[in-house]
Design a protein around this motif. Structure first.
Motif, PDB file in Angstrom:
ATOM      1  N   LYS A 128       0.906  -1.218  -0.089  1.00 60.13           N
ATOM      2  CA  LYS A 128      -0.065   0.194  -0.011  1.00 60.13           C
ATOM      3  C   LYS A 128       0.922   1.274  -0.104  1.00 60.13           C
ATOM      4  O   LYS A 128       0.559   2.172  -0.672  1.00 60.13           O
ATOM      5  CB  LYS A 128      -0.926  -0.015   1.138  1.00 60.13           C
ATOM      6  CG  LYS A 128      -2.004   1.140   1.022  1.00 60.13           C
ATOM      7  CD  LYS A 128      -2.891   0.966   2.405  1.00 60.13           C
ATOM      8  CE  LYS A 128      -4.070   0.069   2.137  1.00 60.13           C
ATOM      9  NZ  LYS A 128      -5.061   0.094   3.080  1.00 60.13           N
ATOM     10  N   THR A 129       2.067   1.443   0.932  1.00 56.15           N
ATOM     11  CA  THR A 129       2.750   2.353   0.798  1.00 56.15           C
ATOM     12  C   THR A 129       3.463   2.546  -0.504  1.00 56.15           C
ATOM     13  O   THR A 129       3.777   3.650  -0.945  1.00 56.15           O
ATOM     14  CB  THR A 129       3.942   2.345   1.853  1.00 56.15           C
ATOM     15  OG1 THR A 129       3.032   1.964   3.183  1.00 56.15           O
ATOM     16  CG2 THR A 129       4.770   3.611   2.069  1.00 56.15           C
ATOM     17  N   GLU A 142       2.254   1.823  -3.405  1.00 59.96           N
ATOM     18  CA  GLU A 142       1.660   2.234  -4.511  1.00 59.96           C
ATOM     19  C   GLU A 142       1.503   3.633  -4.253  1.00 59.96           C
ATOM     20  O   GLU A 142       1.556   4.461  -5.308  1.00 59.96           O
ATOM     21  CB  GLU A 142       0.269   1.526  -4.263  1.00 59.96           C
ATOM     22  CG  GLU A 142      -0.673   1.883  -5.258  1.00 59.96           C
ATOM     23  CD  GLU A 142      -2.085   1.123  -5.467  1.00 59.96           C
ATOM     24  OE1 GLU A 142      -2.990   1.610  -6.081  1.00 59.96           O
ATOM     25  OE2 GLU A 142      -2.015   0.130  -4.459  1.00 59.96           O
ATOM     26  N   ARG A 143       1.177   4.216  -3.141  1.00 60.83           N
ATOM     27  CA  ARG A 143       0.668   5.521  -2.760  1.00 60.83           C
ATOM     28  C   ARG A 143       2.163   6.311  -3.271  1.00 60.83           C
ATOM     29  O   ARG A 143       2.002   7.387  -3.757  1.00 60.83           O
ATOM     30  CB  ARG A 143       0.662   5.708  -1.458  1.00 60.83           C
ATOM     31  CG  ARG A 143       0.097   7.193  -0.837  1.00 60.83           C
ATOM     32  CD  ARG A 143      -0.056   7.316   0.572  1.00 60.83           C
ATOM     33  NE  ARG A 143       1.194   6.890   1.286  1.00 60.83           N
ATOM     34  CZ  ARG A 143       1.153   6.084   2.307  1.00 60.83           C
ATOM     35  NH1 ARG A 143       0.194   5.080   2.295  1.00 60.83           N
ATOM     36  NH2 ARG A 143       2.355   5.921   2.939  1.00 60.83           N
ATOM     37  N   GLU A 144       3.332   5.857  -2.574  1.00 69.23           N
ATOM     38  CA  GLU A 144       4.463   6.695  -2.927  1.00 69.23           C
ATOM     39  C   GLU A 144       4.941   6.850  -4.436  1.00 69.23           C
ATOM     40  O   GLU A 144       5.260   7.655  -4.762  1.00 69.23           O
ATOM     41  CB  GLU A 144       5.580   6.309  -1.916  1.00 69.23           C
ATOM     42  CG  GLU A 144       5.437   6.348  -0.625  1.00 69.23           C
ATOM     43  CD  GLU A 144       5.452   7.786  -0.088  1.00 69.23           C
ATOM     44  OE1 GLU A 144       6.109   8.428  -0.879  1.00 69.23           O
ATOM     45  OE2 GLU A 144       4.996   8.227   0.926  1.00 69.23           O
ATOM     46  N   ALA A 199       2.712   9.404  -6.288  1.00 70.78           N
ATOM     47  CA  ALA A 199       3.240  10.667  -5.934  1.00 70.78           C
ATOM     48  C   ALA A 199       4.647  10.830  -6.598  1.00 70.78           C
ATOM     49  O   ALA A 199       4.919  12.062  -7.149  1.00 70.78           O
ATOM     50  CB  ALA A 199       3.508  10.916  -4.299  1.00 70.78           C
TER      51      ALA A 199
END
Length: 550
Positions: free
Chosen positions: A519-520, A522-524, A527
């Motif tokens: 999850k981290t 994918e988010r990072e 960004a």
């Protein structure tokens, strides 16, 4: 500065009364041949050349090491076709660049390597930093020249022609200080020798072999990539019904979602074992620009000597790795097109459906795993990366698994060192690719490889390039440790301490974050692709997860 070959060529125009320097002659010829950038580190012996390059419209870019500069030149060439130029000063500058020159030789890069040197008369008595550049480089380059007064344009023209002809490769030019700085009359450059296509002389026997094959198989390699042979390959595959295997460098010649594409082979024992039955069952193998320099030892003599094999090569090169029935030397894409034209129509092949079953087993063998680790990193990045992303891969365990999992829908979308397999290449390759592609660029590198080239993060900062770097952090040389275990040897020389890569990235002007879950990541990653500067995603993994993965 905008590159204008016509304006650059005018630097050595026809006004006989004016004079320019030898460096001006060299720079104008490079610009007229399509060079847009040169990479390297200045030294006193090349300052006149660097100044001339800038005035000719060729942007000189400072790297932190000559080896990295060579890979930046390659990355740009892959994206734009611009003539790759590496500049180094004498002595340590030349020595530092040797690895990049060797890689250009084995990975077929037409690198122009220009080095400064002292004049011969001075070298007889002045030895500081002086050694024989040509003797060191001779085994690695297609040719090495030493420019003399009045030969500047001739030497560069010969070097460019040789670098591009047949199998591309590096060519070296030693440029003495007095030649670079000396004044010469303006003169119009002679045209470069023609590089028309080299057409195989006789395809009759090849046409007969193809026409009667019921189970043809194509193995494509890096020489076809250099000719951008996707269209010719697609026509040949369609006409013959042959499935396709590729080397790692040739991934994406046909989109890997195409059911005719089995996958990449050459370094993964697991992949090679899966495709072995297909190689054995084929009644004709067509080698399309395939060079076994990309392959591990398991690809020595992979088929019996009596197997019908057509070997289509840009330039014959005795290697001893395999036998072939028929050798065709010349432009690979032209040979494929003419063979396809000789067939009456598209046809079906492999009536037993073996290629589809092998492809299914291939995909299953490298399917993502649910647990966090390298599989999860590659699956997440492949899902999040924008369409058209160019990825680079360093050498190591991560590269072998990545090259099996990473689908390419076009050529040159996964750049790596496949002939030399050198570490430390991925970050500078990504830098060069980002300069020229206008596309998102993603760099995969192990923590050991990244520590080799940490200084090039500052190059990314200075060039304001939005490269996304994914570091697989396991604090070991994972591939070497794996080999030690397989050989029953002790674990020696493969472990090292922890580096806070996120902090390093921040200190060097980028953004950094440490990641340990999907999850981290994918988010990072989302960004990072929206950020203007570079981002370093340090993904902590367990190297033991590579065991049995490839």
């Amino acid at each position: 500065m905008r590159h204008d070959p016509i304006a650059a060529a005018a630097v050595i125009g026809t006004a006989e009364e004016a004079e320019v320097t030898g460096a001006d002659i060299v720079a104008a010829r490079l610009a007229a041949a399509g060079a847009t950038h040169a990479f390297g580190i200045p030294g006193g012996e090349v300052l006149a050349l660097i100044d001339a390059l800038e005035r000719a419209g060729i942007r000189f870019l400072l790297a932190k090491h000559e080896n990295a500069a060579g890979f930046m030149a390659e990355g740009l060439w892959h994206m734009t076709g611009a003539l790759p130029v590496l500049v180094a000063t004498l002595g340590p500058g030349v020595a530092n660049a040797v690895n990049a020159v060797a890689n250009a030789s084995q990975d077929r890069v037409p690198l122009l390597f220009i080095t400064g040197c002292v004049d011969q008369a001075l070298a007889e008595s002045y030895t500081h930093q002086v050694f024989d550049h040509q003797a060191v480089l001779q085994p690695l380059v297609k040719a090495s020249f030493r420019a003399a007064p009045g030969t500047e344009d001739l030497v560069v023209a010969k070097a460019i022609t040789l670098a591009r002809r047949g199998r591309p490769g590096p060519v070296h030019i030693d440029l003495p200080i007095s030649v670079a700085e000396g004044s010469v009359p303006r003169r119009a450059p002679p045209p470069l020798p023609s590089l028309g296509p080299a057409v195989p002389a006789d395809l009759a026997e090849a046409c007969r072999l193809v026409a009667r094959a019921g189970k043809p198989l194509v193995i494509a390699g890096l020489d076809l990539v250099k000719e951008d042979g996707s269209a010719a390959l697609e026509r040949f595959i369609a006409r013959t019904g042959a499935p396709l295997l590729t080397t790692y460098k040739a991934k994406g010649l046909l989109p890997e979602t195409d059911p005719r594409v089995i996958g990449g082979v050459g370094l993964s024992p697991k992949a090679d074992a899966i495709v072995r039955p297909l190689v054995e069952a084929a009644d004709l193998i067509v080698l399309a620009g395939y060079d076994p320099i990309e392959m591990r030892q398991g690809w020595r003599n992979p088929w019996p000597a009596d197997k019908p094999v057509i070997d289509i090569v840009a330039e014959a090169l005795p290697h001893g790795m395999h036998a072939s029935t028929l050798l065709l030397e010349g432009d690979v894409d032209i040979a494929l097109s003419r063979l396809a034209d000789a067939l009456p129509a598209e046809r079906s092949a492999w009536p037993g459906g073996e290629p589809a079953r092998v492809r299914a087993r291939f995909r299953e063998a490298f399917a993502p795993l649910p647990a966090w680790g390298p599989h999860a990193v590659f699956e997440t990045l492949r899902a999040v990366a924008p369409a058209g992303t160019v990825a680079t891969a360093d050498s190591g365990a991560h590269r072998i698994l990545l090259s099996q999992m990473w689908d390419c829908d076009g050529p040159l979308q996964l750049l790596q060192s496949t002939g030399l397999c050198t570490m430390g290449c991925a970050l500078p390759l990504a830098t060069g690719a980002a300069l020229g592609s206008g596309r998102p660029v993603l760099c995969f590198v192990g923590d050991a490889g990244l520590e080799m080239v940490l200084g090039e993060l500052a190059t990314l900062r200075d060039l304001r390039l939005p490269v996304v770097i994914v570091a697989l952090v396991d604090e070991s040389l994972g591939l070497i440790a794996l080999k030690q275990r397989q050989m029953g040897l002790g674990r020696v020389g493969v472990d090292f301490g922890s580096t806070d890569f996120a902090a390093v990235a921040q200190a060097m002007g980028g953004h950094g974050v440490t990641i340990a879950d999907r999850k981290t990541l994918e988010r990072e990653t989302i960004a990072a692709f929206a950020r203007e500067g570079f981002t370093l995603l340090a993904c902590r993994i367990d190297a033991a997860q590579y065991e049995g993965a490839f």
